[in-house]
Design a protein around this motif. Structure first.
Motif, PDB file in Angstrom:
ATOM      1  N   UNK A   4     -15.441  -2.796  25.224  1.00 41.83           N
ATOM      2  CA  UNK A   4     -14.440  -2.282  24.289  1.00 41.83           C
ATOM      3  C   UNK A   4     -13.939  -3.422  23.416  1.00 41.83           C
ATOM      4  N   UNK A   5     -13.994  -3.213  22.111  1.00 41.19           N
ATOM      5  CA  UNK A   5     -13.510  -4.216  21.169  1.00 41.19           C
ATOM      6  C   UNK A   5     -12.414  -3.586  20.318  1.00 41.19           C
ATOM      7  N   UNK A   6     -11.256  -4.192  20.350  1.00 40.25           N
ATOM      8  CA  UNK A   6     -10.101  -3.654  19.642  1.00 40.25           C
ATOM      9  C   UNK A   6      -9.905  -4.333  18.295  1.00 40.25           C
ATOM     10  N   UNK A   7      -9.305  -3.585  17.380  1.00 44.11           N
ATOM     11  CA  UNK A   7      -8.914  -4.137  16.095  1.00 44.11           C
ATOM     12  C   UNK A   7      -7.650  -3.423  15.626  1.00 44.11           C
ATOM     13  N   UNK A  34     -10.445   7.698  27.371  1.00 47.97           N
ATOM     14  CA  UNK A  34      -9.921   6.449  26.826  1.00 47.97           C
ATOM     15  C   UNK A  34      -8.394   6.464  26.930  1.00 47.97           C
ATOM     16  N   UNK A  35      -7.881   5.422  27.508  1.00 44.27           N
ATOM     17  CA  UNK A  35      -6.434   5.292  27.626  1.00 44.27           C
ATOM     18  C   UNK A  35      -5.928   4.119  26.803  1.00 44.27           C
ATOM     19  N   UNK A  36      -4.672   4.203  26.421  1.00 41.08           N
ATOM     20  CA  UNK A  36      -3.993   3.092  25.747  1.00 41.08           C
ATOM     21  C   UNK A  36      -2.824   2.653  26.626  1.00 41.08           C
ATOM     22  N   UNK A  95      -3.611  -2.469  24.804  1.00 43.23           N
ATOM     23  CA  UNK A  95      -4.962  -2.455  25.336  1.00 43.23           C
ATOM     24  C   UNK A  95      -5.525  -1.034  25.306  1.00 43.23           C
ATOM     25  N   UNK A  96      -6.812  -0.932  25.017  1.00 35.45           N
ATOM     26  CA  UNK A  96      -7.507   0.312  25.289  1.00 35.45           C
ATOM     27  C   UNK A  96      -8.328   0.124  26.562  1.00 35.45           C
ATOM     28  N   UNK A  97      -8.578   1.215  27.235  1.00 36.90           N
ATOM     29  CA  UNK A  97      -9.290   1.174  28.502  1.00 36.90           C
ATOM     30  C   UNK A  97     -10.136   2.431  28.637  1.00 36.90           C
ATOM     31  N   UNK A  98     -11.206   2.338  29.414  1.00 33.33           N
ATOM     32  CA  UNK A  98     -12.124   3.467  29.564  1.00 33.33           C
ATOM     33  C   UNK A  98     -12.498   3.680  31.013  1.00 33.33           C
ATOM     34  N   UNK A 110     -11.644   1.076  34.670  1.00 37.82           N
ATOM     35  CA  UNK A 110     -12.468  -0.082  35.008  1.00 37.82           C
ATOM     36  C   UNK A 110     -12.702  -1.009  33.824  1.00 37.82           C
ATOM     37  N   UNK A 111     -12.754  -0.447  32.631  1.00 35.70           N
ATOM     38  CA  UNK A 111     -13.171  -1.233  31.465  1.00 35.70           C
ATOM     39  C   UNK A 111     -11.990  -1.380  30.510  1.00 35.70           C
ATOM     40  N   UNK A 112     -11.816  -2.587  30.006  1.00 37.65           N
ATOM     41  CA  UNK A 112     -10.650  -2.902  29.176  1.00 37.65           C
ATOM     42  C   UNK A 112     -11.039  -3.654  27.917  1.00 37.65           C
ATOM     43  N   UNK A 113     -10.313  -3.355  26.842  1.00 40.57           N
ATOM     44  CA  UNK A 113     -10.443  -4.137  25.631  1.00 40.57           C
ATOM     45  C   UNK A 113      -9.724  -5.465  25.765  1.00 40.57           C
TER      46      UNK A 113
END
Length: 122
Positions: A4-7, A34-36, A95-98, A110-113
């Motif tokens: 995950x890549x945030x902008x 997807x969570x924030x 953060x975003x997360x999946x 488990x997965x984080x920006x």
């Protein structure tokens, strides 16, 4: 694995708007919730919003209801967090997360920006 890549993010005055983006790569993006989340200095990470894999269902924290909107474009593997009527207390690292079965708990993802800073001045 999902990357995950945030902008987005930045500095804005109270009452202003910002949009965060979360671009995913790796496994099939459309399978994931997807969570924030956000974390202010000295505070615990807190849930902001989440969106289902189809985009048909969203949940929002009470603190952001009516001001923040989550959407996703699975064709672009991207989720957006539109933030309106921003307040100084919204200042935090976002953060975003999946995860397959994401909820409003950070431990379920488990997965984080990498995180992106949002600062709201008064």
């Amino acid at each position: 694995q999902v990357q995950l890549v945030q902008s987005g993010g930045g500095l804005v005055q109270a009452g202003g708007s910002l949009r965060l983006s979360c671009l995913a790569s790796g496994r099939t993006f459309s399978n994931y919730v997807i969570g924030w989340f956000r974390q202010a200095p000295g505070k615990e990470r807190e849930f902001v919003a989440a969106i289902s894999w189809s985009g048909s269902s969203t949940i929002d924290a009470d603190s952001v209801k009516g001001r923040f909107t989550t959407s996703r474009d699975n064709a672009k593997s991207t989720v957006y967090l539109q933030m309106n009527s921003l307040k100084p207390e919204d200042t935090a690292l976002y953060y975003c997360a999946a995860d397959i079965r994401g909820t409003d708990s950070a431990t379920d993802y488990r997965y984080w920006g990498q995180g992106t800073q949002v600062t709201v001045s008064s």
